[in-house]
Structures are given as structure tokens and as C-alpha cells.
Design an enzyme around this catalytic site. Structure first.
Site, mmCIF file in Angstrom:
data_model
loop_
_atom_site.group_PDB
_atom_site.id
_atom_site.type_symbol
_atom_site.label_atom_id
_atom_site.label_comp_id
_atom_site.label_asym_id
_atom_site.label_seq_id
_atom_site.Cartn_x
_atom_site.Cartn_y
_atom_site.Cartn_z
ATOM 1 N N SER A 1 81.415 14.341 -15.134
ATOM 2 C CA SER A 1 82.578 14.658 -14.302
ATOM 3 C C SER A 1 83.218 15.942 -14.810
ATOM 4 O O SER A 1 83.543 16.051 -16.000
ATOM 5 C CB SER A 1 83.562 13.494 -14.404
ATOM 6 O OG SER A 1 84.691 13.778 -13.637
ATOM 7 N N GLN B 1 82.477 11.238 -21.013
ATOM 8 C CA GLN B 1 83.284 11.656 -22.161
ATOM 9 C C GLN B 1 82.454 12.395 -23.202
ATOM 10 O O GLN B 1 82.973 12.795 -24.249
ATOM 11 C CB GLN B 1 83.994 10.442 -22.792
ATOM 12 C CG GLN B 1 84.938 9.712 -21.849
ATOM 13 C CD GLN B 1 86.176 10.524 -21.471
ATOM 14 O OE1 GLN B 1 86.508 11.536 -22.102
ATOM 15 N NE2 GLN B 1 86.883 10.084 -20.426
ATOM 16 N N THR C 1 82.171 9.026 -10.450
ATOM 17 C CA THR C 1 82.109 7.792 -9.667
ATOM 18 C C THR C 1 80.992 7.896 -8.630
ATOM 19 O O THR C 1 80.214 6.941 -8.446
ATOM 20 C CB THR C 1 83.474 7.499 -9.002
ATOM 21 O OG1 THR C 1 84.451 7.421 -10.043
ATOM 22 C CG2 THR C 1 83.465 6.202 -8.234
ATOM 23 N N HIS D 1 86.213 17.324 -14.270
ATOM 24 C CA HIS D 1 87.631 17.423 -14.641
ATOM 25 C C HIS D 1 87.941 16.886 -16.024
ATOM 26 O O HIS D 1 89.038 17.060 -16.527
ATOM 27 C CB HIS D 1 88.526 16.778 -13.562
ATOM 28 C CG HIS D 1 88.494 15.283 -13.503
ATOM 29 N ND1 HIS D 1 89.514 14.516 -13.996
ATOM 30 C CD2 HIS D 1 87.592 14.417 -12.993
ATOM 31 C CE1 HIS D 1 89.250 13.230 -13.780
ATOM 32 N NE2 HIS D 1 88.087 13.154 -13.173
ATOM 33 N N THR E 1 78.193 19.974 2.807
ATOM 34 C CA THR E 1 78.337 21.344 2.294
ATOM 35 C C THR E 1 78.941 21.297 0.901
ATOM 36 O O THR E 1 79.894 20.567 0.642
ATOM 37 C CB THR E 1 79.226 22.168 3.256
ATOM 38 O OG1 THR E 1 78.616 22.113 4.547
ATOM 39 C CG2 THR E 1 79.358 23.606 2.797
ATOM 40 N N ASN F 1 86.011 5.997 -22.953
ATOM 41 C CA ASN F 1 87.173 6.782 -22.547
ATOM 42 C C ASN F 1 88.475 6.293 -23.165
ATOM 43 O O ASN F 1 89.402 7.060 -23.352
ATOM 44 C CB ASN F 1 87.298 6.792 -21.016
ATOM 45 C CG ASN F 1 87.156 5.414 -20.419
ATOM 46 O OD1 ASN F 1 86.186 4.704 -20.700
ATOM 47 N ND2 ASN F 1 88.115 5.006 -19.616
ATOM 48 N N CYS G 1 93.301 4.967 -15.107
ATOM 49 C CA CYS G 1 93.129 4.142 -13.906
ATOM 50 C C CYS G 1 93.930 2.860 -14.007
ATOM 51 O O CYS G 1 94.327 2.288 -13.017
ATOM 52 C CB CYS G 1 91.668 3.773 -13.698
ATOM 53 S SG CYS G 1 90.578 5.154 -13.896
#
Ligand code: PLP
Length: 673
Positions: free
Chosen positions: A211, A191, A73, A213, A249, A161, A338
Site C-alpha cells: 500500500s 508494513q 485491501t 500511503h 484507467t 501494523n 481502523c
């Protein structure tokens, strides 16, 4: 319950053990700040540099930028912001850049929402236009060819997705080139990582967000690739990290974990190949076909990632399928994670032009490239078990009771005993379902009755059953009479061993169900009442605990009693951490599982060593009276998530049971075993 089988890898994936080890090492031993110039910082910097170097090789990034972000995102925001700022500058310099922000109709919402957001914030005044897809889910290149000359930015995902549909990126690139488009091009590659070959520097792609995860790294870490020479504007400014391109950071635990995943991708031997995954997908598809005859797959396998299966089962809603799978410990989702909380049809499948039953009934099953044969074999066995559980009958001939059938906010009732039943006030649109329930249970439908509330549903059901009658109430000609406690007599029909008496009340009719004795239906023998009637009239012919079955309600509770009070207070709430103690303290407590019968068949509920009785919410009216006879015995209602059990407990509490409890959060949190 048997262990979880997680088949929702497109939502998120379990973290690779090597990635966990790398993250722990980055937090324990190598905890330094990579911007520090001392040795501790330099050791952290080495992890950052090594992960970036790996990412460059895995993505084929060439001289392009490779930045670490918090996830896709953020990568999408950064790409959209960068492209729009560049368009604004080019426009200010007098260049014509097009007036469209073009995005695939099946893009993740992060894309269309970001386009709208930044277009508005930057005051660009560009028009968002969805690029349609065909029935296989792939972009309409003819439409792209027509619109691309007007596009300032084009956004198309690498793989979807929800469906796993793989975009024709070469075709899109050819189309953009053919029309001489100067649009920037973002490809959401979330994906694709680990599932499709990537060689980004040799493509026309300007921006590609990833992404972690979605491929066995933790949440909160992602990558943004930016083509060498493509415009770039930082989203976050501050301490100058990431070469000033993304301040803040670095998430070093995430970076280290992602590094381990990228190492596994690069070195091979951890993730399954495309061909191996395709074989696993075929096994899953065969199990689904066996479990759910008539299942349809919503995207053609030849155009999809082998890790994603999107399907629908005729006559079964996605809600029911999700409940069924969840009860069996199989974690799948309806469309994207989502949108899982909203029971809306899938906009992705709608965009593909699929019929609405396939889009609103869709279930997504997705595996990760870590899946092995034993895991998929166990998943297939569990899917077959779900198929058998779904065939569990909600009603069976030979028993007696009352079932609530709801639709469109109205409630109807099937009253059954022996091999016969009567339907009262069937809601509109439920005729097929009620006819199937009666047919599957081997029940003869003696009559379809109305209380005068809404006759359309009754007419539909009579037509579906082929019942012909001139009487709008369909009261069978062959009926008897019973004496009631107020001295009057009422027409009645026999349903098995029960009698159903009717009390005309002006325009409306009320029905009393109970057991007659020597031609008398005494008030204590009336178990349920159907239809709305004045409480004073009722008080003369029924008792305080007779269950009143309504045709409508305002708070999801379709039954009450004369003694019910709306200010009875909220039912007791048991929190997962207190349930064990409560059950130990109340050895007599009745544990009631209010999930549907097929869910209980898929995974019976056992909480802290105690098996729950299954009384689906739709059968509550049948049991309330019996529960009220033991008002001191605690009744603990449980369901999947806590919604249905809260309704059951509130209903019983209002009916006057002071010890009705609901388990907050449902069995998922209550430690069902
Ligand atoms: N794009 C696609 C195709 C996705 O599947 C997702 C996650 O569901 C996202 C973007 C958003 O990713 P993240 O959770 O990393 O922000």
C-alpha cells in the site's frame, strides 16, 4: 497550540514532497491516458512503465507479476480470489487441496474478512482457522507444521501494523516446505515496504500486497506482486488495462507519486536505515519511560520494526492517553486506525496472550523512515510534557466543589471542601480510583454515603479506605443538626465550610449540600442535592437552580435542576466556520473547555485568540448554579471532538440556560491555536 507531531505513520504517512511534485506533474503536464496511442498517452505510459520497472527492482519481483491496485485491501482481495479460484479448479479436477484457510491471528482484518467473504461467495465451504502467535507476537511454527498439510491457503503478514512484530518468514517457508504443503501463500507486506529487505522472487511467497500511503505515497495506490506461475484471476474486468489483469484507467497521479517514493528507496539518501531508526526508537522509548514510570512495551524490541512502539501505562486507560497526547498535539493511536473509533481491546495483543489491561490500554506510536533526529527530539520533549501534564491533579485540597465519578453507567460524587471530603454513591469498580484521587489531593474522607441506590460500590470504597462502620449509610456519629425552610430539622455534618444535611425518605436518603447560616440551611443556600427524591418534597427545601446530582441517567447527563425541562430543545450548535464571527459578536461569551484537567495542562485551549476556562465535564455540577445566575451570557462549550461539549451544553440548556452552545467537531476543527 504548538505544531502537530505526527506519530501515527502505521495508519498513514505524509506524502513525500517529491511524490507530490510527481503527482502534480502527472495531473498537469503528463495528464494523458497511458492506453492512448498518441504522444500525450505515450508520455503517461512512460511514467507507468518506469514505476513498474522500479517496483520490480525494489521488490525483487523477478519474472513475477507486478500490478498497480488501489491499495492493499484490493491486493488482498485479488490474491484471495486468485488462490480460491485455483483451489476450486484443482478440486474439480479431483486433486485434494486441504480444507483450511489459515491466517495469522494478528493479521489485519482485511485478510480474515476477505477470506470469509470469498469463501462464502465462491461457495468453497473451507474452514477459516486462525494460526496462533506466541507471547512475542510471532506465529507458532509448531501449530503451522501441524495444520499446513490441511491448508489450501496460508496468509501471514510480514510485519504487524499494531505492534511492529516482524514475522519469521524464513521459518514459515521452511515449515511449509518440510511438510510438503501445496498451500498458496500470501504475505501482507504493507508494513514491510521501505523497512525490511525484500527479494520476493527468491522466496516461496505467491502473493504480496503493498500500500502506497504507508510509505509516503498518497492513498489510493498500491502494488500486488504475484509469483511467476502462481494462479491469477482478475478482480476487475473491463478495458483490459494492466495487461487485462486489472481493468480501469490507471490512477496516474498515484502511480507517478509511488514512482517517486520507489526512486527514493532505490537511490538511497532519503529514508533512514534500520540502525538509524533503531536509535530513534530507543530515544522515544527512553522518553516514554521517563514520562510514564511503569510503562510497559507490548512487544519485544528485538522482534519489532524500529518504527513501531506499542505500550501501556498501568492505571491509565488508552482513551485517557490518547486524549492526553492529542491535547499536546501528539498524534498517536490505540491499536490500528481502523479500530480507533471502537474502544475495544486489541485483538492483536489479546492473541499474544497479554493481560487485558495491556490490551485495552494499548497505545501505538509509529514513525516513518523519513523521521530525522530533530523531529524525534521534538517528539521526545512533547512526550515528557505529556508525562508532566498527566500528573496534574484532578482534585486539590484547599478548594471546594463536587466531582462526578462514573463507572458502569452509574455516577457517584466526591464532595470536597478544605482538606475533607465525603463520597456519595461511589459506583462499583471505582474504589481504587476514588481512593487515589482523595489521597493524591490530601483529602480526608469523612464518610462514604449511599442514597440507597446500590450499596456495593460504597462497601468496596470503605474497604479500600479501611473505614469501619456498622451503619450502612456510614453517617458519622458526631453530627449536628440544621433547620430547613420547611420547618424541619436535619442531621448534618461539616465538610470544611460547607454542610451536608441528610433527609431520610423511607428506604432512601437524600443529601443537601450548602452553606448554613446560624444553624439554618435555607433553600437558597442549598447548592447541590444528591439522591433521587420527589420534586414536591424537594421544592420545599431547595430552590429552582439547586443542582440535582443523579446516580444514573439515560443520556449522559448526570445533573439537572428542579427547573430543568426535558423539552428545553437542543443546545445551540456552533460550526467551526461560524465560531469566529460568533465570538466577535459576543465579546461577553464565556468559553469553557470541558476536557479533563490533565488535557488542559497538556495543551490549554485558545480559540480565535480567546483562552478557554477549564471546567472538566466531571465538575459541571459545581458550576451550573453560577452559570444560571447570568442566563443571558452565552456559554460556549468546547472539547477535543465535540462529544463532551455537546453533553455539557445539553445539560445547561435543560437546566434553563437559553444560551448554551457546543462547538461541533471540537477544537480539532475549530482552529484552536
Ligand atoms: N494490511 C496492513 C498490515 C495494514 O496496516 C493495512 C492498513 O492499515 C492494510 C492491510 C490495508 O491497506 P489499505 O489501506 O491500502 O487498503
Amino acid at each position: 497550540m504548538a505544531s502537530d507531531i505526527y506519530l501515527d505513520a502505521n495508519a498513514t504517512s505524509p506524502v513525500l514532497p517529491a511524490a507530490i511534485a510527481a503527482a502534480v506533474d502527472a495531473m498537469e503536464a503528463q495528464f494523458g491516458n497511458p492506453s492512448s496511442s498518441h504522444a500525450t498517452g505515450l508520455r503517461a505510459r512512460r511514467i507507468l512503465d518506469a514505476t513498474r520497472a522500479r517496483a520490480r527492482r525494489v521488490l525483487g519481483a523477478g519474472p513475477g507479476r507486478v500490478l498497480f491496485t488501489s491499495g492493499a485491501t484490493e491486493g488482498i482481495q485479488t490474491a484471495v480470489l486468485s488462490a480460491l479460484v485455483a483451489v476450486r479448479e484443482r478440486r474439480a479436477a479431483g486433486e485434494s487441496c486441504g480444507d483450511l484457510l489459515l491466517y495469522g491471528a494478528t493479521e489485519h482484518k482485511a485478510v480474515s474478512e476477505s477470506l470469509a467473504h470469498w469463501n462464502r461467495l465462491l461457495g468453497m465451504g473451507l474452514t477459516l482457522r486462525a494460526l496462533p502467535v506466541d507471547e512475542t507476537g510471532r506465529h507458532r511454527l509448531d501449530v503451522l507444521g501441524a495444520l499446513a498439510p490441511r491448508a489450501a491457503l496460508v496468509c501471514t503478514m510480514a510485519a504487524n501494523n499494531e505492534t511492529g512484530v516482524i514475522s519469521d518468514l524464513d521459518g514459515i517457508a521452511r515449515t511449509l516446505r518440510a511438510c510438503g504443503s501445496k498451500a498458496y501463500w500470501m504475505v501482507d507486506c504493507v508494513q514491510a515496504l521501505g523497512k525490511l529487505p525484500l527479494d520476493l522472487a527468491n522466496t516461496r511467497i505467491d502473493y504480496a500486497p503493498f500500500s502506497g500511503h504507508k510509505l509516503h505515497a498518497p492513498k489510493g495506490i498500491g502494488i500486488l506482486y504475484v509469483r511467476d506461475g502462481a494462479p491469477y484471476t482478475p478482480l476487475m474486468i473491463g478495458g483490459g488495462q494492466e495487461g487485462g489483469q486489472r481493468s480501469g484507467t490507471e490512477n496516474m497521479a498515484g502511480v507517478a507519486a509511488l514512482g517517486a517514493v520507489l526512486a527514493a528507496l532505490e537511490d538511497g539518501g532519503t529514508f533512514r536505515s534500520h540502525a538509524e531508526l533503531a536509535a530513534l526508537r530507543d530515544g522515544l522509548a527512553a522518553a516514554l519511560r521517563e514520562a510514564f514510570p511503569g510503562v510497559v512495551f507490548n512487544a519485544p524490541f528485538e522482534h519489532t520494526l524500529p518504527t513501531t512502539l506499542n505500550f501501556a501505562v498501568p492505571g491509565v486507560s488508552s482513551r485517557d492517553l490518547l486524549d492526553l497526547f492529542d491535547a499536546a498535539g501528539v498524534r498517536v493511536s490505540a491499536g490500528s486506525a481502523c479500530s480507533a473509533a471502537k474502544a475495544a481491546p486489541s485483538y492483536v495483543l489479546d492473541a499474544m496472550g497479554l493481560p487485558s489491561w495491556r490490551s485495552s490500554g494499548a497505545v501505538r506510536l509509529s514513525i516513518g523512515p523519513l523521521a530525522d533526529d530533530a523531529f524525534v527530539a521534538a517528539a521526545c520533549a512533547r512526550i515528557r510534557h505529556c508525562g508532566e501534564a498527566l500528573r496534574t491533579r484532578a482534585l486539590a485540597a484547599g478548594s471546594s466543589g463536587v466531582m462526578q465519578v462514573s463507572g458502569d453507567g452509574r455516577h457517584g460524587w466526591i464532595v470536597f471542601d478544605g482538606d475533607a471530603c465525603v463520597v456519595i454513591d461511589p459506583p462499583r469498580g471505582q474504589a481504587g480510583r476514588i481512593a487515589a484521587l482523595a489521597r493524591d489531593a490530601g483529602l480526608r474522607v469523612l464518610a462514604v454515603l449511599g442514597s440507597g441506590a446500590d450499596a456495593d460500590g460504597a462497601a468496596e470504597l470503605r474497604a479500600a479506605l479501611g473505614l469501619e462502620t456498622d451503619d450502612p449509610l456510614d453517617w458519622p456519629a458526631a453530627c449536628g443538626t440544621v433547620a430547613l425552610d420547611d420547618g424541619s430539622h436535619a442531621d448534618c455534618i461539616a465538610i470544611g465550610t460547607a454542610v451536608l444535611a441528610r433527609l431520610p425518605q423511607g428506604e432512601r436518603t437524600v443529601y443537601l449540600l450548602g452553606t448554613a447560616d446560624a444553624g439554618r440551611l435555607s433553600r437558597t443556600a442549598v447548592r447541590q442535592v444528591f439522591g433521587a427524591v420527589d420534586a414536591n418534597v424537594l421544592a420545599r427545601v431547595v430552590h429552582d437552580s439547586t443542582v440535582l446530582c443523579h446516580g444514573a441517567d439515560t443520556d449522559g447527563l448526570a445533573c439537572a435542576t428542579l427547573a430543568a425541562s426535558s423539552d428545553a430543545g437542543a443546545p445551540g450548535q456552533l460550526h467551526p466556520e461560524t465560531l469566529d464571527v460568533f465570538l466577535r459578536r459576543h465579546a461577553d461569551a464565556l468559553l469553557v473547555d470541558v476536557r479533563e484537567a490533565f488535557e488542559a495542562a497538556a495543551g490549554p485551549m485558545v480559540l480565535h485568540g480567546r483562552a478557554a476556562d477549564n471546567v472538566p465535564l466531571s465538575r459541571l455540577a459545581e458550576h451550573v448554579a453560577a452559570w444560571l445566575t447570568a442566563p443571558a451570557r452565552p456559554i460556549v462549550f468546547v472539547c477535543r471532538s465535540g462529544n463532551r461539549s455537546a453533553k455539557a451544553a445539553a445539560c445547561l440548556r435543560r437546566a434553563g440556560h437559553a444560551h448554551a452552545w457546543t462547538v461541533v467537531g471540537g477544537m480539532a476543527l475549530a482552529g484552536a491555536a
